[in-house]
Design a protein around this motif. Structure first.
Motif, short mmCIF file in Angstrom:
data_model
loop_
_atom_site.label_atom_id
_atom_site.label_comp_id
_atom_site.label_asym_id
_atom_site.label_seq_id
_atom_site.Cartn_x
_atom_site.Cartn_y
_atom_site.Cartn_z
N LEU A 178 40.93 192.35 27.08
CA LEU A 178 39.52 191.22 27.40
C LEU A 178 38.31 192.16 26.54
O LEU A 178 38.15 193.44 27.20
N ARG A 179 37.69 191.45 26.80
CA ARG A 179 36.22 191.49 26.33
C ARG A 179 35.13 190.78 26.47
O ARG A 179 35.19 189.38 27.45
N LEU A 218 42.13 183.45 20.68
CA LEU A 218 41.28 182.19 19.82
C LEU A 218 41.91 181.14 19.88
O LEU A 218 43.43 181.46 19.63
N GLY A 219 41.75 179.74 19.52
CA GLY A 219 42.40 178.91 19.61
C GLY A 219 42.36 177.76 20.98
O GLY A 219 41.45 177.74 21.90
N GLN A 248 34.51 176.79 22.98
CA GLN A 248 34.16 176.68 21.46
C GLN A 248 34.90 177.72 20.63
O GLN A 248 34.59 178.25 19.73
N GLY A 249 36.13 177.19 21.14
CA GLY A 249 37.25 178.07 20.51
C GLY A 249 37.80 178.97 20.36
O GLY A 249 38.17 179.83 20.19
N TRP A 250 37.37 179.76 21.55
CA TRP A 250 37.47 180.86 22.01
C TRP A 250 38.17 180.73 23.65
O TRP A 250 38.07 180.29 24.29
#
Length: 430
Positions: free
Chosen positions: A149-150, A181-182, A103-105
């Protein structure tokens, strides 16, 4: 006005520094080795012949360390006194193909190591640490100790039943941390780490990496009588063991050989070449005997007189779940180290072992407590029964009582690490 601390907190302050500097088993043994070298110990290579000389020695293998001190006059059949501990903690570890996303993450693919409390890794700022193996066969420790990170939790608006029905986490779908992102790019994480370390691109051939909370250890409570921090299971015991071994080696007048055995992989069964169920400890002890001109008979005599304290954390009585504990055994924070007993041999303690531990605490002037599991609940285990069964040596299970065991952040009494270390010194002195 806050009451003064019962003890000088120098030992606990040093433990906090050790925890912060040891985000992986590889860092833990490197830091332990550095402390031992300052105490006069020297590293031996397993591929070299070992000498019979007196003094402090240690070997490193991966995330494990075995250290021992040979006093002047030690014979080939001189028995050992061993402190056993482990360097690993439950956490999230990076998979062989780490670059993933949705999802774009951009995310990092992780595997669950040990019996970690999954929810404690949610919504924390996480760093990344471990070992890189280069193409020339050398290893490089790495520690990205910043918010990298998370693992984001789902908002309550999208899970209205979470507070009534409880949080349910799928280890595969819900525990993959985000780091940007990306689009996903294969090789991105390792390329990033090479850049962090100033390495040439493509120079990393293998890795053993894990995440850690970057929140430092801290004193907690009105009177700062508690300690909160990561990896106390079981770096608390590793740190106390290093301190105790260094202290008794300065004395030198011993009729036995003190040993620290800090193993890896306790949290997933100890079955590895660096785990307690592997040959490492036995090989080191045997080679020490043989280096002093010993025979199989000498080794058998030495092992027959050997005692091991398996030091690991145990459960303090929980104020919100008192019914989960045995009704007559309630270990408390700052009540001193605990003797861990289980007649089904999940712990190796017996009556004679109890006497050994009680005697050490009495000589040290240290209070101590007893832990037994509630009969209605399965009991955890340690390296204690493994050590006893594999090497045929008397073993006693002890430790420090904590809350939140296997959390990303655990809690103990701030005085208990100091009390444990003093009991270990008395044990090693004999």
């Amino acid at each position: 006005m806050s009451s003064p601390a019962r003890f000088d907190r120098g030992h606990t302050d040093d433990l906090m520094s050790f925890l912060t500097a040891s985000p992986s088993p590889y860092h833990a043994v490197a830091n332990a080795a550095e402390r031992l070298e300052k105490a006069g110990f020297r590293q031996l290579s397993e591929t070299d012949a070992w000498d019979a000389g007196a003094g402090g020695k240690f070997v490193l293998r991966g995330g494990a360390l075995i250290a021992w001190y040979v006093p002047e006059g030690a014979t080939a059949h001189t028995p050992f006194r061993i402190i056993g501990a482990h360097t690993d903690s439950p956490n999230l570890r990076v998979k062989p193909l780490p670059d993933t996303g949705s999802q774009g993450w951009r995310q990092i693919a992780v595997e669950i190591y040990g019996g970690t409390l999954l929810n404690t890794w949610l919504d924390r700022d996480l760093g990344l640490a471990g070992r890189l193996t280069l193409r020339d066969g050398t290893d490089r420790l790495i520690n990205v100790d910043r918010a990298l990170l998370r693992v984001p939790q789902l908002a309550v608006h999208l899970d209205r039943s979470v507070n009534s029905d409880g949080l349910k986490l799928d280890k595969q779908r819900h525990m993959q941390p985000i780091w940007g992102l990306g689009d996903v790019r294969e090789g991105d994480l390792i390329s990033f780490l090479e850049e962090e370390e100033g390495l040439d691109q493509g120079s990393v051939a293998g890795w053993d990496l894990m995440v850690h909370s970057i929140e430092p250890p801290a004193y907690l409570g009105r009177d700062r009588e508690l300690l909160a921090g990561p990896r106390m299971d079981n770096l608390l015991s590793v740190h106390a063991g290093v301190a105790a071994l260094a202290a008794v080696s300065a004395n030198g007048k011993l009729d036995h050989i003190p040993v620290l055995a800090a193993f890896d992989h306790e949290e997933n069964g100890s079955q590895s070449d660096t785990g307690a169920d592997g040959p490492l400890l036995g090989n080191v002890l045997e080679r020490s005997v043989f280096a002093r001109g010993g025979t199989y008979e000498d080794k058998a005599r030495a092992f027959a007189g050997t005692i091991c304290l398996s030091s690991d954390t145990g459960h303090a009585v929980h104020p919100n779940y008192g019914e989960r504990h045995d009704p007559t055994h309630h270990p408390r924070a700052n009540g001193g180290p605990i003797l861990k007993v289980n007649v089904n041999q999940r712990y190796a303690t017996d009556g004679s072992g109890r006497a050994v531990f009680a005697g050490a605490c009495e000589r040290a002037g240290v209070p101590w407590q007893t832990f037994v599991s509630n009969n209605s609940m399965p009991c955890g285990t340690t390296i204690g029964p493994i050590t006893a069964a594999r090497h045929g040596i008397q073993t006693v299970d002890i430790g420090v009582a904590i809350l939140s065991m296997h959390s990303a952040r655990e809690l103990c009494g701030a005085d208990d690490p100091y009390l444990l270390a003093n009991a270990l010194v008395a044990f090693l002195e004999g």
